[in-house]
Design a protein around this motif. Structure first.
Motif, PDB file in Angstrom:
ATOM      1  N   GLN A 239       0.813  -1.211   0.000  1.00  0.00           N
ATOM      2  CA  GLN A 239       0.000   0.000   0.000  1.00  0.00           C
ATOM      3  C   GLN A 239       0.853   1.271   0.000  1.00  0.00           C
ATOM      4  N   GLY A 240       2.167   1.113   0.217  1.00  0.00           N
ATOM      5  CA  GLY A 240       3.058   2.273   0.214  1.00  0.00           C
ATOM      6  C   GLY A 240       3.566   2.672   1.581  1.00  0.00           C
ATOM      7  N   ILE A 241       3.343   1.834   2.588  1.00  0.00           N
ATOM      8  CA  ILE A 241       3.813   2.137   3.936  1.00  0.00           C
ATOM      9  C   ILE A 241       5.285   1.742   4.038  1.00  0.00           C
ATOM     10  N   VAL A 242       6.109   2.685   4.395  1.00  0.00           N
ATOM     11  CA  VAL A 242       7.563   2.499   4.367  1.00  0.00           C
ATOM     12  C   VAL A 242       8.055   1.648   5.538  1.00  0.00           C
ATOM     13  N   HIS A 243       7.579   1.940   6.737  1.00  0.00           N
ATOM     14  CA  HIS A 243       8.057   1.222   7.922  1.00  0.00           C
ATOM     15  C   HIS A 243       6.933   0.409   8.539  1.00  0.00           C
ATOM     16  N   VAL A 244       7.099  -0.910   8.555  1.00  0.00           N
ATOM     17  CA  VAL A 244       6.128  -1.807   9.180  1.00  0.00           C
ATOM     18  C   VAL A 244       6.850  -2.615  10.254  1.00  0.00           C
ATOM     19  N   LEU A 245       6.352  -2.542  11.470  1.00  0.00           N
ATOM     20  CA  LEU A 245       6.943  -3.284  12.578  1.00  0.00           C
ATOM     21  C   LEU A 245       6.349  -4.682  12.619  1.00  0.00           C
ATOM     22  N   GLN A 246       7.212  -5.689  12.744  1.00  0.00           N
ATOM     23  CA  GLN A 246       6.728  -7.062  12.852  1.00  0.00           C
ATOM     24  C   GLN A 246       7.696  -7.884  13.686  1.00  0.00           C
ATOM     25  N   PRO A 247       7.198  -8.895  14.387  1.00  0.00           N
ATOM     26  CA  PRO A 247       8.073  -9.751  15.194  1.00  0.00           C
ATOM     27  C   PRO A 247       8.754 -10.807  14.339  1.00  0.00           C
ATOM     28  N   GLU A 248       9.834 -11.387  14.860  1.00  0.00           N
ATOM     29  CA  GLU A 248      10.503 -12.482  14.147  1.00  0.00           C
ATOM     30  C   GLU A 248       9.604 -13.710  14.094  1.00  0.00           C
ATOM     31  N   THR A 249       8.892 -13.968  15.174  1.00  0.00           N
ATOM     32  CA  THR A 249       7.958 -15.088  15.228  1.00  0.00           C
ATOM     33  C   THR A 249       6.548 -14.561  15.024  1.00  0.00           C
ATOM     34  N   PRO A 250       5.803 -15.086  14.039  1.00  0.00           N
ATOM     35  CA  PRO A 250       4.464 -14.550  13.746  1.00  0.00           C
ATOM     36  C   PRO A 250       3.417 -14.982  14.771  1.00  0.00           C
ATOM     37  N   LYS A 251       3.508 -14.406  15.955  1.00  0.00           N
ATOM     38  CA  LYS A 251       2.564 -14.695  17.040  1.00  0.00           C
ATOM     39  C   LYS A 251       2.070 -13.376  17.632  1.00  0.00           C
ATOM     40  N   MET A 252       0.843 -13.416  18.163  1.00  0.00           N
ATOM     41  CA  MET A 252       0.265 -12.191  18.723  1.00  0.00           C
ATOM     42  C   MET A 252       1.071 -11.689  19.917  1.00  0.00           C
ATOM     43  N   GLY A 253       1.469 -12.604  20.810  1.00  0.00           N
ATOM     44  CA  GLY A 253       2.249 -12.202  21.969  1.00  0.00           C
ATOM     45  C   GLY A 253       3.569 -11.580  21.584  1.00  0.00           C
ATOM     46  N   ALA A 254       4.227 -12.179  20.596  1.00  0.00           N
ATOM     47  CA  ALA A 254       5.506 -11.660  20.118  1.00  0.00           C
ATOM     48  C   ALA A 254       5.324 -10.288  19.476  1.00  0.00           C
ATOM     49  N   MET A 255       4.191 -10.072  18.819  1.00  0.00           N
ATOM     50  CA  MET A 255       3.902  -8.785  18.193  1.00  0.00           C
ATOM     51  C   MET A 255       3.784  -7.681  19.248  1.00  0.00           C
ATOM     52  N   VAL A 256       3.098  -7.975  20.349  1.00  0.00           N
ATOM     53  CA  VAL A 256       2.937  -6.985  21.414  1.00  0.00           C
ATOM     54  C   VAL A 256       4.273  -6.697  22.090  1.00  0.00           C
ATOM     55  N   VAL A 257       5.071  -7.738  22.319  1.00  0.00           N
ATOM     56  CA  VAL A 257       6.398  -7.559  22.914  1.00  0.00           C
ATOM     57  C   VAL A 257       7.273  -6.701  22.006  1.00  0.00           C
ATOM     58  N   GLU A 258       7.223  -6.948  20.707  1.00  0.00           N
ATOM     59  CA  GLU A 258       8.005  -6.172  19.733  1.00  0.00           C
ATOM     60  C   GLU A 258       7.588  -4.707  19.763  1.00  0.00           C
ATOM     61  N   LEU A 259       6.291  -4.468  19.874  1.00  0.00           N
ATOM     62  CA  LEU A 259       5.779  -3.097  19.936  1.00  0.00           C
ATOM     63  C   LEU A 259       6.260  -2.402  21.215  1.00  0.00           C
ATOM     64  N   ASP A 260       6.195  -3.112  22.319  1.00  0.00           N
ATOM     65  CA  ASP A 260       6.655  -2.561  23.602  1.00  0.00           C
ATOM     66  C   ASP A 260       8.142  -2.215  23.538  1.00  0.00           C
ATOM     67  N   ASN A 261       8.929  -3.133  22.987  1.00  0.00           N
ATOM     68  CA  ASN A 261      10.376  -2.896  22.860  1.00  0.00           C
ATOM     69  C   ASN A 261      10.670  -1.710  21.945  1.00  0.00           C
ATOM     70  N   TYR A 262       9.877  -1.581  20.890  1.00  0.00           N
ATOM     71  CA  TYR A 262      10.069  -0.470  19.948  1.00  0.00           C
ATOM     72  C   TYR A 262       9.935   0.868  20.659  1.00  0.00           C
ATOM     73  N   TYR A 263       8.885   1.030  21.455  1.00  0.00           N
ATOM     74  CA  TYR A 263       8.665   2.299  22.148  1.00  0.00           C
ATOM     75  C   TYR A 263       9.667   2.515  23.290  1.00  0.00           C
ATOM     76  N   ARG A 264      10.073   1.434  23.938  1.00  0.00           N
ATOM     77  CA  ARG A 264      11.105   1.560  24.986  1.00  0.00           C
ATOM     78  C   ARG A 264      12.403   2.095  24.382  1.00  0.00           C
ATOM     79  N   GLN A 265      12.788   1.515  23.241  1.00  0.00           N
ATOM     80  CA  GLN A 265      14.010   1.940  22.576  1.00  0.00           C
ATOM     81  C   GLN A 265      13.901   3.373  22.065  1.00  0.00           C
ATOM     82  N   LYS A 266      12.725   3.716  21.580  1.00  0.00           N
ATOM     83  CA  LYS A 266      12.497   5.064  21.073  1.00  0.00           C
ATOM     84  C   LYS A 266      12.596   6.088  22.200  1.00  0.00           C
TER      85      LYS A 266
END
Length: 269
Positions: A239-266
């Motif tokens: 669709q043209g979205i440049v940055h998409v965050l995704q976990p290494e393992t395609p699981k819902m829990g891993a997705m939330v952890v990845e999101l949490d880590n992203y904002y912590r690092q930011k």
């Protein structure tokens, strides 16, 4: 301080949205449900006809693309006294699959696939099938799909020289239009921090209008697009979205952890 503190997170999923919301809340986030998947509709009579045709007709390949589709065909076989014949045919036929849920279904039924895609995408599956196609047979192929991109994959396989039987054991109804409009407005106004997508169907429903530059601009500006896995991420990128965050393992829990880590690092930077 938690990474998702004060973060407003839209959840586009319908199935297991409550579970995702609980995970987000534990990380300090404020989940906002926008179920735009659409209700699933099983095609019982179609599934029965598909199973009977699979059992009675010759096929070199069976391609299973979703766990739900595989289970629906299994149930149709059981309901119509074709259970044994269905699994006997699968044992005698080359099976190609994509996705962890389809793999789990195979293991549950003690079936072994000939092809398993490394990244879970249909593009890779097509490439793998092309390499394994026999020049000495008709290459008749049973494709289990549903109403998203089914014609695209059927045409792509036929272009590769396969004779394709299309099985559509289920489909998704249209999501609530008001819910979709509300989510679109939240994104355009950038009044949410991120949107969590768990399937490409949700992405396609959101971007149903062609050339929606406002949505793309918001995602590429302040609203973070989060995908549960590669298939969903690729649909967002398309669709043209440049940055998409995704976990290494395609699981819902891993997705939330990845999101949490992203904002912590930011926050640290």
């Amino acid at each position: 301080m938690k990474g998702l503190d004060n973060k407003r997170i839209a959840v586009a999923a319908s199935r297991k949205a409550d579970t995702i919301s609980i995970l987000l809340e534990k990380k300090g986030g404020k989940p906002i449900p926008y179920p735009i998947q659409g209700e699933m509709e099983l095609h019982e009579q179609t599934s029965f006809q598909n199973v009977r045709d699979l059992v009675e007709q010759p096929f070199e390949w069976v391609v299973l693309t979703t766990g739900i589709g595989s289970k629906t065909l299994t149930q149709a076989a059981a309901n119509n006294a074709l259970h044994n014949a269905f699994f006997e045919k699968l044992k005698q036929t080359n099976i190609a699959i994509r996705g962890s849920k389809t793999m789990s279904w195979l293991k549950e039924n003690e079936l072994s696939p000939t092809i398993v895609t490394e990244d879970g995408t249909m593009e890779t599956l097509l490439h793998d099938l092309e390499r394994r196609k026999s020049p000495e047979s008709y290459n008749r192929l049973f494709l289990q799909a549903y109403n998203q991109d089914d014609a695209v994959w059927k045409d792509a396989l036929e272009d590769l020289g396969f004779t394709v039987y299309l099985s559509q054991p289920y489909a998704y109804k249209r999501p609530d239009e008001q819910v979709t409009r509300d989510l679109r407005q939240e994104i355009i106004k950038q009044s949410i921090d991120a949107v969590l997508f768990t399937s490409k169907t949700q992405v396609q429903n959101l971007f149903e209008k062609q050339g929606d530059h406002q949505l793309v601009h918001s995602f590429n500006d302040q609203v973070l697009a989060v995908a549960v896995g590669k298939v969903t991420a690729k649909e967002l990128e398309k669709q043209g979205i440049v940055h998409v965050l995704q976990p290494e393992t395609p699981k819902m829990g891993a997705m939330v952890v990845e999101l949490d880590n992203y904002y912590r690092q930011k926050t640290r930077t």
